[in-house]
Design a protein around this motif. Structure first.
Motif, PDB file in Angstrom:
ATOM      1  N   ASN A  93      38.546 -84.129  32.362  1.00 34.69           N
ATOM      2  CA  ASN A  93      38.508 -85.119  31.288  1.00 34.69           C
ATOM      3  C   ASN A  93      39.908 -85.540  30.821  1.00 34.69           C
ATOM      4  O   ASN A  93      40.084 -85.938  29.669  1.00 34.69           O
ATOM      5  CB  ASN A  93      37.719 -84.547  30.106  1.00 34.69           C
ATOM      6  CG  ASN A  93      36.265 -84.328  30.454  1.00 34.69           C
ATOM      7  OD1 ASN A  93      35.564 -85.275  30.786  1.00 34.69           O
ATOM      8  ND2 ASN A  93      35.809 -83.083  30.417  1.00 34.69           N
ATOM      9  N   ASP A 125      40.442 -88.898  28.904  1.00 38.29           N
ATOM     10  CA  ASP A 125      39.977 -88.898  27.504  1.00 38.29           C
ATOM     11  C   ASP A 125      40.913 -88.080  26.623  1.00 38.29           C
ATOM     12  O   ASP A 125      41.166 -88.437  25.472  1.00 38.29           O
ATOM     13  CB  ASP A 125      38.557 -88.330  27.403  1.00 38.29           C
ATOM     14  CG  ASP A 125      37.505 -89.383  27.739  1.00 38.29           C
ATOM     15  OD1 ASP A 125      37.877 -90.555  27.892  1.00 38.29           O
ATOM     16  OD2 ASP A 125      36.325 -89.017  27.859  1.00 38.29           O
ATOM     17  N   TYR A 126      41.395 -86.973  27.156  1.00 41.52           N
ATOM     18  CA  TYR A 126      42.335 -86.141  26.385  1.00 41.52           C
ATOM     19  C   TYR A 126      43.635 -86.890  26.110  1.00 41.52           C
ATOM     20  O   TYR A 126      44.208 -86.783  25.025  1.00 41.52           O
ATOM     21  CB  TYR A 126      42.629 -84.828  27.113  1.00 41.52           C
ATOM     22  CG  TYR A 126      41.641 -83.728  26.841  1.00 41.52           C
ATOM     23  CD1 TYR A 126      41.535 -83.162  25.565  1.00 41.52           C
ATOM     24  CD2 TYR A 126      40.815 -83.229  27.836  1.00 41.52           C
ATOM     25  CE1 TYR A 126      40.630 -82.153  25.294  1.00 41.52           C
ATOM     26  CE2 TYR A 126      39.905 -82.214  27.577  1.00 41.52           C
ATOM     27  CZ  TYR A 126      39.819 -81.680  26.307  1.00 41.52           C
ATOM     28  OH  TYR A 126      38.934 -80.680  26.035  1.00 41.52           O
ATOM     29  N   ASP A 175      41.368 -78.593  30.817  1.00 39.76           N
ATOM     30  CA  ASP A 175      40.231 -79.390  31.273  1.00 39.76           C
ATOM     31  C   ASP A 175      40.715 -80.657  31.983  1.00 39.76           C
ATOM     32  O   ASP A 175      40.761 -81.740  31.401  1.00 39.76           O
ATOM     33  CB  ASP A 175      39.370 -79.725  30.039  1.00 39.76           C
ATOM     34  CG  ASP A 175      38.113 -80.488  30.389  1.00 39.76           C
ATOM     35  OD1 ASP A 175      37.887 -80.751  31.586  1.00 39.76           O
ATOM     36  OD2 ASP A 175      37.365 -80.825  29.460  1.00 39.76           O
ATOM     37  N   TYR A 233      42.137 -77.084  25.031  1.00 36.50           N
ATOM     38  CA  TYR A 233      41.877 -77.234  26.467  1.00 36.50           C
ATOM     39  C   TYR A 233      42.506 -78.515  27.022  1.00 36.50           C
ATOM     40  O   TYR A 233      42.437 -78.786  28.216  1.00 36.50           O
ATOM     41  CB  TYR A 233      40.369 -77.266  26.746  1.00 36.50           C
ATOM     42  CG  TYR A 233      39.594 -76.079  26.237  1.00 36.50           C
ATOM     43  CD1 TYR A 233      40.213 -74.867  25.953  1.00 36.50           C
ATOM     44  CD2 TYR A 233      38.211 -76.159  26.045  1.00 36.50           C
ATOM     45  CE1 TYR A 233      39.487 -73.782  25.476  1.00 36.50           C
ATOM     46  CE2 TYR A 233      37.485 -75.072  25.572  1.00 36.50           C
ATOM     47  CZ  TYR A 233      38.127 -73.895  25.283  1.00 36.50           C
ATOM     48  OH  TYR A 233      37.405 -72.836  24.823  1.00 36.50           O
TER      49      TYR A 233
END
Lengths: 124, 428
Positions: free
Chosen positions: A99, A102-103, A96, A56
């Protein structure tokens, strides 16, 4: 340097120089890598992560070896299977984006681990 | 090696003044536990809570689950090499608080999921809805790097399990299970006619939030290694990953590895169980070739007739799983693979990222894309905001009354690839 990093992750762009930056999605990175493998680049890292959640991710970085004169059929199979698998997993999902920061951090960290794994053997 | 696991049945957890076991109830002095965990300077704050089977409680985002135990005879205190000095594990007597679990919660990254529902539809899908859970929620100090944050939460969970386990030190267990397998020479002399079988357990070994540990050693840095099955049953293997919620193998599942237990049950009856080979799932293709070749070499050196291989995760580990299978079958060693499937909402898509004609015996542990509907909880332990992550991803996944539709991949241990659950896939 005998490798290149194919990435769409801006954080990777800030840290590494030997990159092919893709202005696009995770899938665009996979397609870019597929085209390179068909032209004689080998895969150094596997195109996919090791968990569903990493599918994702809006960002992906894949390490490929510099072009050779031989086409590695096994690697063509790996990248083609990976593209099939990615599309299959993302059937009804969207990357996603919420986020994404963070990814980007996770992708950069996993890339560092992959490079460490690779360098310990090949960085001569 | 001989290991005795003494089960003390735990039917409830309550907070109290002194941590002890009273007639099947684990009483916990929460402040004492919090103080112990805060000894780690990376930990700013600790919250502890209790979630019992049947309560309308949702725990999210879960990092790991650990079984509380104490070694009452033999070497190795707590988690040897991690929470105490390293020792050779696999022998002695252990008291297990059976039915209790430590569940660690910690938002290391925003997209972390991992839900345990203690009641209703959600409870059906995770084995940890049936344990009395002490939930430990760790807030780290500010500015802590993600890998230090992960380590702090991992260690806190292990320390909490060690602390609770001490409560069982002087309690008489209700049931004692004995696990004993001698040297290969001894076992071959006892069972000369039985087929020799090894278990290859694959571990995600790829970096941040995707690691596994053996005696505290990051499996990213090892060649495949041979363990006596008792070592894993005696706390040698620890989970350090928390992104693949449905198919991560929690520390609890390593401590109670169902493949090891099933192979033990058949040892001396239908098979001669030769040991466990822990194999790292690396990121690079060269790394994968090296570990797969090395795994096959170990199997050949053991002279096994058959191998059970279990995977962890999904995506690039599928390649390792099938490479090991292909190489072993080529050496005339029979294989059985255990994996989950990612075969779409309707279950009709190709289930793995890779395929091989040699993979003729495959046990499916469920479809991670299967959609489940989870009603709203009365109480959320952990971070309620993580529910949005759980529900995110497609339209209509979060309904007005708080009901969530999510895929099984969000549920801890839902499609465990060592079979520590009740889910499989039927062919129609």
């Amino acid at each position: 340097m005998n490798y290149r990093i194919v990435t769409n992750n801006p954080s990777v762009k800030e840290v590494y120089k030997d990159i092919i930056f893709v202005n696009g999605t995770f899938l665009d990175v996979l397609i870019n890598v597929r085209d390179l493998v068909h032209k004689g680049h080998e895969l150094i890292s596997h195109p996919l992560g090791s968990s569903i959640r990493t599918m994702y991710s809006p960002y992906r970085s894949i390490i490929v070896r510099n072009k050779t004169n031989e086409i590695n059929k096994d690697h063509i199979e790996v990248i083609e299977n990976s593209i099939y698998s990615y599309k299959n997993t993302m059937q009804r999902r969207k990357p996603d984006a919420v986020n994404s920061k963070d990814y980007a951090m996770l992708d950069l960290n996993l890339l560092k681990s992959a490079l460490d794994e690779f360098k310990s053997i090949y960085d001569y | 090696m001989k290991l005795e696991l003494g089960r003390i049945y735990i039917k409830d957890i309550q907070f109290g003044n002194k941590t002890h076991v009273n007639n099947g109830t684990l009483i916990v002095n929460s402040q004492e536990l919090i103080d112990k965990l805060k000894e780690d300077e990376r930990v700013k704050d600790v919250k502890v809570d209790i979630a019992r089977p049947g309560e309308k409680v949702r725990i999210i985002p879960v990092k790991d689950v650990i079984e509380p135990r104490v070694k009452i005879e033999g070497k190795g205190h707590g988690f040897a090499g991690v929470t105490s000095k390293t020792e050779q594990l696999g022998e002695g007597k252990v008291n297990v608080l059976y039915g209790a679990a430590v569940v660690t919660v910690g938002d290391i990254v925003g997209f972390q999921e991992g839900v345990i529902d203690m009641w209703g539809e959600g409870a059906k899908w995770t084995p940890f809805s049936k344990t009395c859970n002490l939930v430990v929620d760790i807030t780290p100090i500010e500015g802590l790097q993600p890998h230090n944050h992960e380590a702090a939460v991992r260690i806190a969970g292990l320390k909490a399990a060690e602390y609770l386990g001490e409560a069982g030190r002087n309690v008489e267990p209700e049931e004692v299970l004995t696990y004993e397998i001698g040297t290969h020479t001894e076992e071959e002399a006892k069972y000369p006619d039985l087929p020799k079988v090894a278990y290859v357990e694959m571990l995600i070994s790829q970096g941040l939030l995707h690691d596994g540990y053996i005696y505290g050693v990051n499996s990213q840095n090892i060649l495949p290694t041979l363990l006596h099955p008792n070592e894993e049953l005696d706390n040698a293997v620890i989970s350090g990953n928390c992104v693949a919620a449905c198919d991560k193998i929690t520390t609890y599942q390593h401590q109670n590895n169902s493949v090891i237990l099933d192979l033990y049950a058949q040892h001396g009856k239908t098979i001669n169980f030769m040991g466990v080979i822990l194999t790292p799932e690396l990121t690079t293709l060269e790394g994968k070739f090296r570990t797969c070749d090395y795994t096959v070499k170990l199997c050949k050196m053991l002279g096994v007739d058959g191998v059970i291989i279990s995977e962890e995760g999904y995506g690039n580990p599928d390649s390792d799983l099938l490479m090991i299978c292909k190489r072993l079958e080529k050496e005339n060693i029979k294989t059985v693979l255990i994996t989950d499937e990612c075969s779409g909402w309707d279950g009709m898509s190709q289930p793995l990222a890779d395929t091989a004609k040699e993979a003729v015996a495959v046990v499916s542990t469920g479809n991670v894309s299967h959609v489940v509907t989870l009603p709203p909880a009365d109480k959320v332990v952990g971070n309620a905001a993580a529910i949005a992550t759980l529900a995110g991803g497609w339209e209509g996944s979060l309904e007005a009354d708080g009901t969530i539709k999510c895929e099984l991949n969000a549920v801890i241990g839902a499609t465990s690839e060592i079979g520590y659950h009740n889910c499989t896939v039927n062919l129609y």
